[in-house]
Design an enzyme around this catalytic site. Structure first.
Site, PDB file in Angstrom:
ATOM      1  CG  HIS A  36       0.288 -47.713  37.942  1.00  0.00           C
ATOM      2  ND1 HIS A  36       1.517 -48.325  38.107  1.00  0.00           N
ATOM      3  CD2 HIS A  36       0.338 -46.586  38.693  1.00  0.00           C
ATOM      4  CE1 HIS A  36       2.275 -47.601  38.905  1.00  0.00           C
ATOM      5  NE2 HIS A  36       1.583 -46.539  39.284  1.00  0.00           N
ATOM      6  CG  ASN A  37       2.933 -51.817  36.765  1.00  0.00           C
ATOM      7  OD1 ASN A  37       2.455 -50.997  37.545  1.00  0.00           O
ATOM      8  ND2 ASN A  37       3.552 -52.895  37.179  1.00  0.00           N
ATOM      9  CE  LYS A  42      10.461 -57.850  39.946  1.00  0.00           C
ATOM     10  NZ  LYS A  42      10.581 -56.374  40.076  1.00  0.00           N
ATOM     11  CD  GLU A  94       6.306 -48.592  37.007  1.00  0.00           C
ATOM     12  OE1 GLU A  94       5.360 -48.571  37.822  1.00  0.00           O
ATOM     13  OE2 GLU A  94       7.170 -49.489  37.002  1.00  0.00           O
ATOM     14  CG  ASN A 136       7.372 -65.404  54.494  1.00  0.00           C
ATOM     15  OD1 ASN A 136       6.870 -64.788  53.563  1.00  0.00           O
ATOM     16  ND2 ASN A 136       8.521 -66.046  54.391  1.00  0.00           N
ATOM     17  NE  ARG A 137       6.991 -70.751  50.090  1.00  0.00           N
ATOM     18  CZ  ARG A 137       8.186 -71.124  49.604  1.00  0.00           C
ATOM     19  NH1 ARG A 137       8.653 -72.324  49.807  1.00  0.00           N
ATOM     20  NH2 ARG A 137       8.887 -70.281  48.880  1.00  0.00           N
ATOM     21  CB  THR A 138      11.298 -68.847  54.669  1.00  0.00           C
ATOM     22  OG1 THR A 138      11.015 -67.593  54.079  1.00  0.00           O
ATOM     23  CG2 THR A 138      11.600 -69.850  53.579  1.00  0.00           C
ATOM     24  CB  SER A 163       1.474 -48.485  42.601  1.00  0.00           C
ATOM     25  OG  SER A 163       2.601 -47.824  42.053  1.00  0.00           O
ATOM     26  N   GLY A 218       3.003 -63.426  53.423  1.00  0.00           N
ATOM     27  CA  GLY A 218       4.021 -63.088  52.414  1.00  0.00           C
ATOM     28  C   GLY A 218       4.825 -61.897  52.870  1.00  0.00           C
ATOM     29  CG  LEU A 219       5.831 -61.588  56.379  1.00  0.00           C
ATOM     30  CD1 LEU A 219       6.163 -62.191  57.740  1.00  0.00           C
ATOM     31  CD2 LEU A 219       5.145 -60.228  56.567  1.00  0.00           C
ATOM     32  CE  LYS A 230       1.082 -51.304  40.433  1.00  0.00           C
ATOM     33  NZ  LYS A 230       2.044 -52.307  40.273  1.00  0.00           N
TER      34      LYS A 230
HETATM   35  C1  6PG Z   1       4.785 -50.132  41.339  1.00  0.00           C
HETATM   36  C2  6PG Z   1       5.600 -50.822  40.284  1.00  0.00           C
HETATM   37  C3  6PG Z   1       5.898 -52.234  40.605  1.00  0.00           C
HETATM   38  C4  6PG Z   1       6.628 -52.959  39.491  1.00  0.00           C
HETATM   39  C5  6PG Z   1       8.000 -52.485  39.266  1.00  0.00           C
HETATM   40  C6  6PG Z   1       8.820 -53.349  38.316  1.00  0.00           C
HETATM   41  O1  6PG Z   1       3.739 -49.628  40.954  1.00  0.00           O
HETATM   42  O2  6PG Z   1       5.190 -50.084  42.496  1.00  0.00           O
HETATM   43  O3  6PG Z   1       4.886 -50.782  39.076  1.00  0.00           O
HETATM   44  O4  6PG Z   1       4.680 -52.877  40.854  1.00  0.00           O
HETATM   45  O5  6PG Z   1       6.687 -54.304  39.846  1.00  0.00           O
HETATM   46  O6  6PG Z   1       8.009 -51.179  38.825  1.00  0.00           O
HETATM   47  O7  6PG Z   1       8.296 -53.424  37.048  1.00  0.00           O
HETATM   48  P1  6PG Z   1       9.214 -53.988  35.880  1.00  0.00           P
HETATM   49  O8  6PG Z   1      10.167 -54.969  36.510  1.00  0.00           O
HETATM   50  O9  6PG Z   1       8.309 -54.674  34.912  1.00  0.00           O
HETATM   51  O10 6PG Z   1       9.942 -52.816  35.314  1.00  0.00           O
END
Ligand code: 6PG
Length: 470
Positions: free
Chosen positions: A185-186, A258, A189, A31-33, A129, A8-9, A182
């Site tokens: 963590h987000n 995301k 964030e 990587n797939r491509t 992260s 996965g690149l 993680k």
């Molecule tokens: C990290 C981030 C990362 C995350 C982006 C986008 O720790 O490097 O948390 O993993 O994917 O920050 O998050 P959102 O698109 O949900 O804002």
């Protein structure tokens, strides 16, 4: 033969592969491509003739790895990971190790680990992260799953990780705990970013601060208790020009995501863990997404006339409010991790988790040292809010915090993170909440019963009968 493999690149995978190679480990990549394989090899060449070998066929890639094979996957979470694993399984042998480095929903990792285990393959779900920069020069990594598999990969991870008082990686725990940590963590964030955005809003609307002044303020804050990656980049953002103006003013006020922050709030609800700040941050993103509706509403709904007033203490008060709210947000995140750890028997160490967030990751911050110390001193600490050090800091900042929330409210500036955190603090510090009235209501309309403050047991009242208590 290569010591390690990476599949996965895209941005994260490519940079992590180069980082691993730069730390002296020979690495095979696939990587797939195929174009991405070629791009990675070109970068490996350009960035110091790094020991990367590229493959355009998966079988050749697997055959190039030393046994037991150690393969890091950095493909899009969800179905693409399943598809990659399905393709890899027939090529692997018992004892091999798969490490999924994506932002994966933790039950998916547990499902895959189970399947891998049936074939004698060891599986790790690892939060990574730090974005592109972190992946290339030192991320924070949160691996969970098979312990002996971790021991096999640890020498690589420890060199590749950010180094801040030791490598920013540790074995998190069994099952999907690495992904879980993680995810939280987000969520944190999201909370940090929302609080910073609110501080910005108060300073520019109620304080009339220009972008240049905001850049100075955030740079100053980064030299004190708020020192962190997100405060540092915020100062940088305010300096970025766009023609005659500033880029920040030209960016559409609509936040994408995301989804890991949403998972955090879902999990908090699932585990009955109050997480007001993180939930406010998620709501803030949803409200920002209603751009067209907001534009229409702004012509219909009115609020107070916001006025910028000269207040020499404003910047310090906002800093205090931000810091106090940030403590609440981290307290919520840590409590959620602990709730999951208790429910799943993961035995997670909150102090070690705070330590590996000290460098490399998006929420890296000076005050994580304090969080680590608080949990090291008392691993059973119920909440960061009652750690003696944090309790004193909250107490010293609460006048500023209340002032800023009041100022925002009277100016019609939405500060759900700052005010939600304050409400969280105020509710948590109260011995008695108005929940007695809710219980009375529940009992009156639904005979849901209630407990009493003066007697043991479960009670139901005849609410039509005014004379008697129960
Ligand atoms: C990290 C981030 C990362 C995350 C982006 C986008 O720790 O490097 O948390 O993993 O994917 O920050 O998050 P959102 O698109 O949900 O804002």
């Amino acid at each position: 033969m290569s010591e390690i493999g990476l599949v996965g690149l895209a941005v994260m995978g490519q940079n992590l592969a180069l980082n691993i190679a730069e730390k002296g480990f020979s690495i095979s990549v696939w990587n797939r491509t195929a174009q991405r394989v070629r791009d990675t090899l070109a970068r490996a060449q350009a960035e110091g003739d790094l020991p990367v070998t590229g493959f355009e066929d998966l079988a050749g890639f697997v055959a190039s790895l030393e046994r037991p094979r150690r393969i890091i996957l950095l493909v899009k979470a969800g179905a693409p990971v399943d598809a990659t694993i399905e393709a890899l399984f027939p090529l692997l042998e018992p004892g091999d190790v798969l490490i999924d480095g994506g932002n994966e929903w933790f039950p998916n990792t547990e499902r895959r680990a189970k399947k891998a285990e049936e074939m004698g393959i060891r599986y790790i779900g690892m939060g990574v992260s730090g974005g592109e920069e972190g992946a290339r020069h030192g991320p924070s990594m949160m691996p969970g799953g098979s312990r002996d598999a971790y021991e096999l990969i640890a020498p690589v991870l420890e060199k590749v990780a950010a180094q801040v008082g030791g490598p920013c990686v540790t074995y998190i725990g069994p099952g999907g705990s690495g992904n879980y940590v993680k995810m939280v963590h987000n969520g944190i964030e999201y909370g940090d970013m929302q609080l910073i955005a609110e501080a910005y809003d108060v300073l520019r609307i109620a304080g009339g601060l220009s972008n240049d002044r905001l850049a100075e303020v955030f740079a100053d804050w980064n030299a004190g208790e708020l020192e962190s990656f997100l405060i540092e980049i915020t100062a940088r953002i305010f300096r970025k020009r766009d023609g005659d103006g500033y880029l920040v003013d030209a960016i559409l006020d609509k936040t994408g995501m995301k989804g890991t922050g949403r998972w955090t709030v879902q999990e908090a609800a699932e585990k009955s863990v109050p997480a007001a700040t993180i939930a406010a941050a998620l709501d803030g993103r949803y409200l920002s997404g209603l751009k067209n509706e907001r534009v229409r509403a702004s012509r219909i709904l009115t609020g107070p006339q916001a006025s910028a007033a000269a207040d020499p203490d404003l910047v310090d008060d906002v800093r205090n409010a931000l810091y106090a709210a940030k403590i609440c947000s981290y307290a919520q995140g840590m409590n959620l991790i602990r709730a999951a750890s208790d429910e799943y028997g993961w035995n997670l160490e909150l102090g070690s988790i705070a330590r590996i967030w000290k460098g490399g990751c998006i929420i890296r911050a000076a005050f994580l040292d304090r969080i680590k110390d608080a949990f090291d001193a008392d691993p059973k600490l119920k909440s960061l809010l009652v750690d003696p050090g944090f309790a004193a800091e909250l107490s010293a900042r609460q006048a500023s915090w209340r002032k800023i929330v009041g100022l925002a409210v009277s100016n019609g500036i939405a500060v759900p993170g700052l005010s939600g955190s304050l409400a969280y603090f105020d509710a948590y510090r109260r011995e008695r909440l108005p929940a007695n009235l809710l219980q009375a209501q529940r009992d009156l309309f639904g005979a849901h019963t209630f407990e009493r403050v003066d007697r043991q047991g479960s009670f139901h009242a005849d609410w039509d009968e005014l004379a008697d208590g129960v």
